[in-house]
Write a protein that holds these residues in place. Structure first.
Motif, PDB file in Angstrom:
ATOM      1  N   GLU A 110      -3.541   0.780  -2.727  1.00 14.73           N
ATOM      2  CA  GLU A 110      -3.196  -0.446  -2.645  1.00 14.73           C
ATOM      3  C   GLU A 110      -2.541  -0.871  -3.872  1.00 14.73           C
ATOM      4  O   GLU A 110      -2.970  -1.113  -5.001  1.00 14.73           O
ATOM      5  CB  GLU A 110      -4.240  -1.476  -2.192  1.00 14.73           C
ATOM      6  CG  GLU A 110      -3.938  -2.900  -1.838  1.00 14.73           C
ATOM      7  CD  GLU A 110      -3.067  -2.965  -0.636  1.00 14.73           C
ATOM      8  OE1 GLU A 110      -2.809  -1.971   0.114  1.00 14.73           O
ATOM      9  OE2 GLU A 110      -2.672  -4.226  -0.432  1.00 14.73           O
ATOM     10  N   LYS A 111      -1.067  -1.404  -3.661  1.00 13.56           N
ATOM     11  CA  LYS A 111      -0.295  -2.006  -4.923  1.00 13.56           C
ATOM     12  C   LYS A 111      -0.517  -1.474  -6.030  1.00 13.56           C
ATOM     13  O   LYS A 111      -0.859  -2.063  -7.090  1.00 13.56           O
ATOM     14  CB  LYS A 111      -0.921  -3.496  -4.748  1.00 13.56           C
ATOM     15  CG  LYS A 111      -0.606  -4.329  -3.534  1.00 13.56           C
ATOM     16  CD  LYS A 111      -0.347  -5.878  -3.639  1.00 13.56           C
ATOM     17  CE  LYS A 111      -0.071  -6.283  -2.287  1.00 13.56           C
ATOM     18  NZ  LYS A 111      -1.268  -6.357  -1.094  1.00 13.56           N
TER      19      LYS A 111
ATOM     20  N   ARG B  31      -9.830  -5.442   3.089  1.00 12.18           N
ATOM     21  CA  ARG B  31      -8.275  -4.975   3.682  1.00 12.18           C
ATOM     22  C   ARG B  31      -8.489  -3.776   4.382  1.00 12.18           C
ATOM     23  O   ARG B  31      -9.407  -2.826   4.199  1.00 12.18           O
ATOM     24  CB  ARG B  31      -7.503  -4.594   2.321  1.00 12.18           C
ATOM     25  CG  ARG B  31      -6.946  -5.834   1.740  1.00 12.18           C
ATOM     26  CD  ARG B  31      -6.029  -5.345   0.496  1.00 12.18           C
ATOM     27  NE  ARG B  31      -5.654  -6.771  -0.146  1.00 12.18           N
ATOM     28  CZ  ARG B  31      -4.615  -7.348   0.163  1.00 12.18           C
ATOM     29  NH1 ARG B  31      -3.716  -6.966   1.166  1.00 12.18           N
ATOM     30  NH2 ARG B  31      -4.111  -8.493  -0.505  1.00 12.18           N
TER      31      ARG B  31
ATOM     32  N   VAL C 270       3.399   1.378   3.023  1.00 14.48           N
ATOM     33  CA  VAL C 270       2.721   0.868   4.468  1.00 14.48           C
ATOM     34  C   VAL C 270       3.486  -0.393   4.902  1.00 14.48           C
ATOM     35  O   VAL C 270       3.551  -1.467   3.914  1.00 14.48           O
ATOM     36  CB  VAL C 270       1.302   0.648   4.028  1.00 14.48           C
ATOM     37  CG1 VAL C 270       0.506  -0.027   5.340  1.00 14.48           C
ATOM     38  CG2 VAL C 270       0.613   1.935   3.557  1.00 14.48           C
TER      39      VAL C 270
ATOM     40  N   GLY D  36       0.762  -0.981  -0.102  1.00 14.41           N
ATOM     41  CA  GLY D  36      -0.051   0.061  -0.162  1.00 14.41           C
ATOM     42  C   GLY D  36       0.781   1.211   0.009  1.00 14.41           C
ATOM     43  O   GLY D  36       1.999   1.171   0.638  1.00 14.41           O
TER      44      GLY D  36
HETATM   45  C1  G1P Z   1      -0.884  -5.822   3.162  1.00 15.61           C
HETATM   46  C2  G1P Z   1      -1.230  -4.487   3.028  1.00 15.61           C
HETATM   47  C3  G1P Z   1      -0.390  -3.374   2.444  1.00 15.61           C
HETATM   48  C4  G1P Z   1       0.908  -3.484   3.007  1.00 15.61           C
HETATM   49  C5  G1P Z   1       1.608  -4.866   3.219  1.00 15.61           C
HETATM   50  C6  G1P Z   1       2.720  -4.749   4.261  1.00 15.61           C
HETATM   51  O1  G1P Z   1      -0.662  -6.533   1.866  1.00 15.61           O
HETATM   52  O2  G1P Z   1      -2.601  -4.725   2.325  1.00 15.61           O
HETATM   53  O3  G1P Z   1      -1.024  -2.277   2.050  1.00 15.61           O
HETATM   54  O4  G1P Z   1       1.678  -2.963   2.245  1.00 15.61           O
HETATM   55  O5  G1P Z   1       0.593  -5.776   3.868  1.00 15.61           O
HETATM   56  O6  G1P Z   1       3.276  -6.120   4.466  1.00 15.61           O
HETATM   57  P1  G1P Z   1      -0.271  -8.162   1.668  1.00 15.61           P
HETATM   58  O7  G1P Z   1       1.443  -8.081   1.949  1.00 15.61           O
HETATM   59  O8  G1P Z   1      -0.909  -8.740   2.886  1.00 15.61           O
HETATM   60  O9  G1P Z   1      -0.632  -8.366   0.407  1.00 15.61           O
END
Ligand code: G1P
Length: 285
Positions: free
Chosen positions: A188-189, A227, A201, A170
Motif C-alpha cells: 500500500e502506497k 484496508r 490498484v 496500492g
Molecule cells: C485506496 C486503496 C489503494 C488503491 C486506491 C485506488 O486508497 O487502499 O490500494 O490504490 O484506493 O483509488 P485511497 O485512495 O482510499 O487512499
C-alpha cells in the motif's frame, strides 16, 4: 462455479480531495457531464449482468440512497408531460435491487466492506470504489468478471500508471506482463523506489469469501485504517491465490479535481453534444 451477481460500493468517505464541492454533495453524485459518477459505475455493473447493489454509506451520504430510491411524484409528472426519455433515465435502475448499510465511523475501506458481510455470506462479489472511471469495451466490470470466470479466485483490477504517482496507490507484485497475472504481493502506497511494479490498484476488485477471515485478522495499518488491501495481503500469506487484471480503456481518477475535469470533457465529447471544435474554441479564448 459461483456466479457473481452483487457489487458493493463503499461510499461512506468524506471526499476531502474534492472540497469544497463535497462539503454538501457526496462526491459520487457529482455529475460527469450529465450523469453522476455512481450512476455511470452502476450502469456498467448492470450491463455486465449484476443485479444487486450494496451501498455502504454514512450519515452524511444519505443523498446517495435517495438518488436510487424511486421518486413517485416526479415520475408521475414526467409521464403526464410524456417526457419518456427523462422518465426512462430516472427509472433505469428499477430492475436492480439496492441495499444499504451504514458505516458509523470512517475506519477504512476494509471496515466498510465488513459492514455488509451479512448481505454477502460466502458469495463472491465485486467491490467498486466510487471515484475511478474507465471507459472501454469490454467494460472494466466485464473484464473483472471474465478474469474471475477464468481463475475462480479473487481479482484485483490494476493499471499501469506513471512511476512518480505510484505512492498514491496500492501496488501489486507480479512477475509477467500479460493482462492477467498471479499476484505474489501487494504494497500500500509504497515509496517510489520500493514499488514492486508499475501496476497500481484502481479500486475495482472481485472478492471471494476468504476475504472475511482475512479482514477479521487484518487490524489497522496504513493511516490507522482497516484496508481491503490488508485483507488481500493476509490471503497471500496463506497462499490463497489472487490475480491482477490489467483494466483497459480510457481511465480517469474522478476523485481528483483534475481527473474529474478531464472525465467531464471526455463524457461531453462522447455524448455527441459537444464537439472537439467547440472545446478548442474555448481554449483559444
Ligand atoms: C485506496 C486503496 C489503494 C488503491 C486506491 C485506488 O486508497 O487502499 O490500494 O490504490 O484506493 O483509488 P485511497 O485512495 O482510499 O487512499
Amino acid at each position: 462455479m459461483k456466479k457473481i451477481t452483487k457489487a458493493l460500493f463503499p461510499v461512506a468517505g468524506m471526499g476531502t480531495r474534492m472540497l469544497p464541492a463535497t462539503k454538501a454533495i457526496p462526491k459520487e453524485l457529482l455529475p460527469i457531464y450529465n450523469t453522476p459518477i455512481i450512476d455511470v459505475l452502476i450502469e456498467e455493473c448492470m450491463e455486465a449482468g449484476i443485479d444487486e447493489i450494496i451501498l455502504v454509506t454514512s450519515r452524511e451520504k444519505y443523498l446517495i440512497e435517495n438518488y436510487f430510491d424511486s421518486f413517485h411524484e416526479l415520475e408521475k409528472k414526467l409521464a403526464k408531460k410524456r417526457d419518456f426519455e427523462r422518465l426512462a433515465r430516472i427509472q433505469k435502475f428499477k430492475k436492480i435491487k439496492f441495499s444499504s448499510v451504514r458505516q458509523g465511523e470512517q475506519l477504512g475501506d476494509g471496515h466498510a466492506i465488513m459492514q455488509a458481510k451479512h448481505l454477502l455470506g460466502d458469495e463472491p462479489f465485486l467491490v467498486i470504489f466510487g471515484d475511478d472511471l474507465t471507459f472501454g469495451t469490454p467494460s472494466s466490470v466485464a473484464q473483472l468478471l471474465q478474469a474471475y470466470e477464468k481463475t475462480q479466485h479473487s481479482i484485483i483490477g490494476v493499471r499501469q500508471v506513471p512511476r512518480e504517482t505510484l505512492s498514491s496507490y496500492g501496488v501489486v507484485a507480479i512477475s509477467g506482463n500479460s493482462d492477467l497475472e498471479a499476484i505474489s504481493g501487494v504494497v500500500e502506497k509504497p515509496k517510489i523506489e520500493d514499488a514492486p511494479s508499475d501496476k497500481a490498484v484502481i479500486g475495482k476488485y472481485v472478492c471471494t469469501s476468504e476475504i472475511w477471515t482475512a479482514l477479521e485478522n487484518a487490524g489497522t495499518s496504513h493511516g490507522g485504517e482497516m484496508r481491503l488491501i490488508d485483507g488481500f495481503e493476509i490471503m497471500l500469506e496463506k497462499n490463497q491465490q489472487i490475480s491482477a487484471q490489467t483494466i483497459s480503456g480510457e481511465r480517469f481518477d474522478a476523485g481528483s479535481t483534475k481527473g474529474y475535469f478531464l472525465a467531464n470533457v471526455f463524457m461531453a465529447m462522447k455524448s455527441g453534444e459537444v464537439s472537439k471544435d467547440e472545446i478548442l474554441e474555448v481554449i483559444k479564448k
